[in-house]
Design an enzyme around this catalytic site. Structure first.
Site, PDB file in Angstrom:
ATOM      1  N   SER A 185       6.888  49.194  40.876  1.00  0.00           N
ATOM      2  CA  SER A 185       6.020  50.108  41.615  1.00  0.00           C
ATOM      3  C   SER A 185       4.845  49.416  42.294  1.00  0.00           C
ATOM      4  CB  SER A 185       5.511  51.225  40.695  1.00  0.00           C
ATOM      5  OG  SER A 185       4.903  50.681  39.547  1.00  0.00           O
ATOM      6  N   HIS A 236      -0.687  50.036  40.834  1.00  0.00           N
ATOM      7  CA  HIS A 236      -0.463  50.834  42.037  1.00  0.00           C
ATOM      8  C   HIS A 236      -1.571  50.599  43.063  1.00  0.00           C
ATOM      9  CE1 HIS A 236       2.188  54.019  39.794  1.00  0.00           C
ATOM     10  NE2 HIS A 236       2.744  52.818  39.866  1.00  0.00           N
TER      11      HIS A 236
END
Length: 291
Positions: A185, A236
């Protein structure tokens, strides 16, 4: 008429022999071009580039598919060597999960591995996942984002953004004190950052639509990150910031084609990533198969 037709036929055959599809961008060019006028690939008519680069990159989905297969191979290997949980258990997100020790050996990042000198984990962690749902969600996102970024930025800049965004996200996690972290991610949010920059920079109806869609993805990530426990929001955030910065620094295809620096950095990212992953597999198999 026969003479004219034969002349035209021979001309077409001659043109066919001197033309080819660029192994990288798949556009029709002359075989004796010193560099592709569209993507900048040097000596596109070389036989080894037609055979190997063309076989790998016939379309953007091929490169993305290779990344997905690599992630899947590492997940299967981690499960086969030492699974932590196969059944559903109390937490459905942990269904089909590898053990933490095997993940550390294969390249999980965070303060614990890095303080032991495992800096290569900043690269390897992007190819590891903690459960079947974890990898499925990430690979679905990669399948959606990857072809678009390759199309707009080219293969080399895509690889740079993907690999460096993953490194940036996990390095920020290390600075924030996250003990152990894995997942694609961080690299994927880098791709979202590149999409965000492209939409805002391009403008117009199409650019604004792309920008709004990327903004929606970011809002969803923020909501999901604070709602679900165990999500690495530092990774992230670091990946997203790196993706925007790299997109700004590298620019996209509409503004310029690949430069020599792009190709060099793209090859470095590919070679270093492959070396790190192969080394981690080798040392892990040596330890766990000899135990």
């Amino acid at each position: 008429m026969a003479i004219i037709f034969n002349f035209e036929l021979e001309t077409l055959r001659s043109m066919e022999k001197k033309s080819l599809l660029c192994p990288r961008c798949r556009r029709l060019i002359s075989s004796d071009e010193p560099a592709c006028p569209y993507c900048g690939l040097s000596h596109p008519g070389a036989w080894w580039k037609r055979r190997f680069a063309g076989a790998l990159l016939k379309n953007p989905e091929d490169a993305v598919r290779l990344l997905i297969y690599t992630n899947a191979a590492f997940f299967i290997l981690s499960i086969l060597l030492r699974p932590a949980q196969i059944g559903m258990g109390a937490n459905p997100l942990s269904f089909f999960s590898p053990s933490n020790d095997i993940l550390v050996w294969l390249g999980a990042s965070g303060t614990l591995p890095i303080r032991l000198g495992q800096w290569q984990s900043l690269i390897a962690a992007s190819f590891l996942h903690g459960s079947i749902l974890h990898i499925v969600f990430n690979m679905m996102a990669l399948h959606q984002l990857g072809p678009f970024v390759i199309h707009e930025y080219g293969f080399n800049r895509f690889i740079i953004i993907y690999v460096v965004s993953g490194i940036a996200g996990f390095f920020l996690s290390f600075l924030a004190g996250v003990p152990l972290t894995i997942g694609a991610s961080a690299a994927l949010t880098g791709l979202i950052g590149a999409v965000l920059y492209y939409g805002k920079s391009r403008g117009g109806f199409y650019g604004q639509a792309i920008y709004k869609q990327a903004t929606g993805w970011i809002m969803g990530l923020v909501f999901f990150g604070f709602l679900v426990p165990g999500i690495n929001n530092w990774a992230h955030g670091g990946g997203l910031a790196a993706g925007v910065f790299l997109a700004f620094a590298l620019d996209y295809q509409d503004r310029r084609t690949d430069s020599l620096a792009d190709r060099f950095l793209g090859n470095v990212c590919l070679i270093v990533t492959a070396a790190v992953l192969l080394w981690n597999v080798f040392r892990t198999l040596r330890v766990f198969l000899s135990a």
